[in-house]
Design an enzyme around this catalytic site. Structure first.
Site, mmCIF file in Angstrom:
data_model
loop_
_atom_site.group_PDB
_atom_site.id
_atom_site.type_symbol
_atom_site.label_atom_id
_atom_site.label_comp_id
_atom_site.label_asym_id
_atom_site.label_seq_id
_atom_site.Cartn_x
_atom_site.Cartn_y
_atom_site.Cartn_z
ATOM 1 C CG ASP A 149 -1.917 1.167 1.090
ATOM 2 O OD1 ASP A 149 -2.304 1.548 0.113
ATOM 3 O OD2 ASP A 149 -2.393 1.724 2.303
ATOM 4 C CG ASP A 156 -4.150 4.903 -3.569
ATOM 5 O OD1 ASP A 156 -3.088 4.442 -3.133
ATOM 6 O OD2 ASP A 156 -5.380 4.750 -3.353
#
Length: 405
Positions: free
Chosen positions: A99, A279
């Protein structure tokens, strides 16, 4: 990179005593990764998960930009798409979510921590709330194994309690290291994996590259890779174009950039130079609501209420999107704009329909986050997150223009 004297001293001391550095000159440290699409609830639920994620990131980014270290929840585990990596921690192996929107590395959501003889309990409480889940526990120092043989000494959380991770073990955090400030009572900055690789002489740069081969699969097959320390020449073609992190809050608190988006041969403007997120944890490509309306009109697409996706009668009438980043234009082809048809039924759609991956961010331009370049964008380009120089790089790959959908 900022950190507390106590934690930094502990890590440096542990590194000197425990580590056996491997000096890597120019070659990257590689780690295979696989994508997993969360199909539960179909694309409507996927879109809601994506939006919840970047809305919470936006709120936390605004809070940090005014020096308010409130731990605002950020969904990460229940988003639509996640990258998974197998990482050794201590004497165990764990499946961790990769992440770039969070920076704490931690384990224990599914498998218990198995300490190695080198394990050190720092006694520091740690915890992160991710909105629909989270963990609380204690910070340890132990060996972390990347790939088959590269070990570093890493500080990581071990969960005493966790919720919402559905069989996964935790997170490999690759966001900016100051995102870790809110995870400890003293607001310590905990060095990330990329920080420690440099401090321990394993790599020369706090840099990680992400590559993926575009796929119609819902996931599970390792067709992607992380490259630590240096870009991987085999994963891109031409040159990497770097652009500085945006200075516009709240995107500036994450991996955020400025970019322009136009549509078609006429270069119809969708977004003028504006800020947003890059992202790995977001599935689709999101643009501000006014830009989305222009895109919908330009493509003659219709919003499908069942899936929440735009749909078109034929891909033959679609034209490319063009992203201008760092002064260079990147082409996002008509095929890249299509949701994989092999996954239509899985996500609650019609088998033969043509759905698009461009979606509405839900707010007009000027919000501080006018786009999110998610997985569908990143799988078409080699992306480099460079902490040393506060910049992100993009390059074409051998698969950028592929017709795979």
């Amino acid at each position: 990179m900022r950190t507390s004297n106590g934690l930094l001293s502990s890590i440096l001391l542990a590194s000197r005593i425990l580590a056996t550095p491997i000096q890597i000159n120019n070659s990257p440290i590689t780690l295979p990764i696989a994508v997993h699409i969360n199909a539960e609830g179909g694309t409507l639920a996927l879109i809601n998960r994506d939006r919840a994620r970047f809305q919470a990131m936006t709120a936390r980014g605004f809070a940090k930009s005014v020096e308010n270290n409130t731990n605002i929840p950020i969904p990460v585990n229940d988003n639509g798409q996640i990258y998974l990596a197998n990482v050794g921690v201590g004497a165990g192996n764990y499946s961790l979510i990769v992440d770039t929107g969070s920076s704490n590395t931690w384990i224990g959501a599914n498998k218990p921590y198995i300490p190695s003889p080198k394990s050190i309990d720092t006694g520091m409480p740690v915890g992160v709330s991710y909105g629909s889940g989270g963990f609380i526990g204690e910070e340890y120092i132990d060996t972390l194994t990347i790939g088959s043989d590269v070990q570093l000494i890493q500080s990581f959380g071990v969960a005493n309690e966790s919720a919402g991770f559905n069989g996964l073990d935790g997170i490999l955090g690759l966001g900016p290291d100051d995102l870790t400030e809110v995870s400890t009572p003293s607001n310590d900055v905990i060095p990330t994996v990329t920080d420690n690789m440099v401090m321990q002489g394993i790599t020369k740069a706090r840099l990680v590259g992400v590559s993926f081969v575009p796929s119609e699969s819902a996931g599970g097959v390792p067709n992607g890779q992380l490259d630590f320390g240096a870009p991987n020449l085999s994963k891109y073609v031409g040159n990497i174009t770097f652009t500085p992190k945006t200075t516009t809050a709240p995107a500036s608190e994450y991996w955020g950039i400025n970019q322009t988006i136009t549509y078609g041969d006429a270069r119809t403007p969708l977004l003028s130079p504006t800020s947003g997120f890059v992202d790995t944890g977001t599935t689709l490509l999101y643009i501000a609501s006014d830009a989305f309306e222009t895109y919908q009109a330009s493509t003659n697409a219709v919003l499908d209420e069942t899936t929440g996706l735009l749909t078109v009668d034929s891909v033959e009438n679609l034209q490319s999107l063009f992203f201008t980043i760092g002064g260079r234009e990147f082409e996002f082809t008509p095929n890249a704009q299509i949701w994989p048809q092999s996954m239509n039924s899985l996500m609650g759609g019609s088998t033969n329909a043509t759905y698009l991956v461009v979606n509405n961010i839900g707010t007009p331009t000027g919000s501080g986050v006018d786009f999110v370049d998610g997985f569908v964008f990143l799988q078409r380009f080699y992306t480099v997150f460079d902490s040393d120089n506060s910049q992100i790089g993009f390059a074409n790959t051998a698969n950028t223009l592929d017709d795979v959908n």
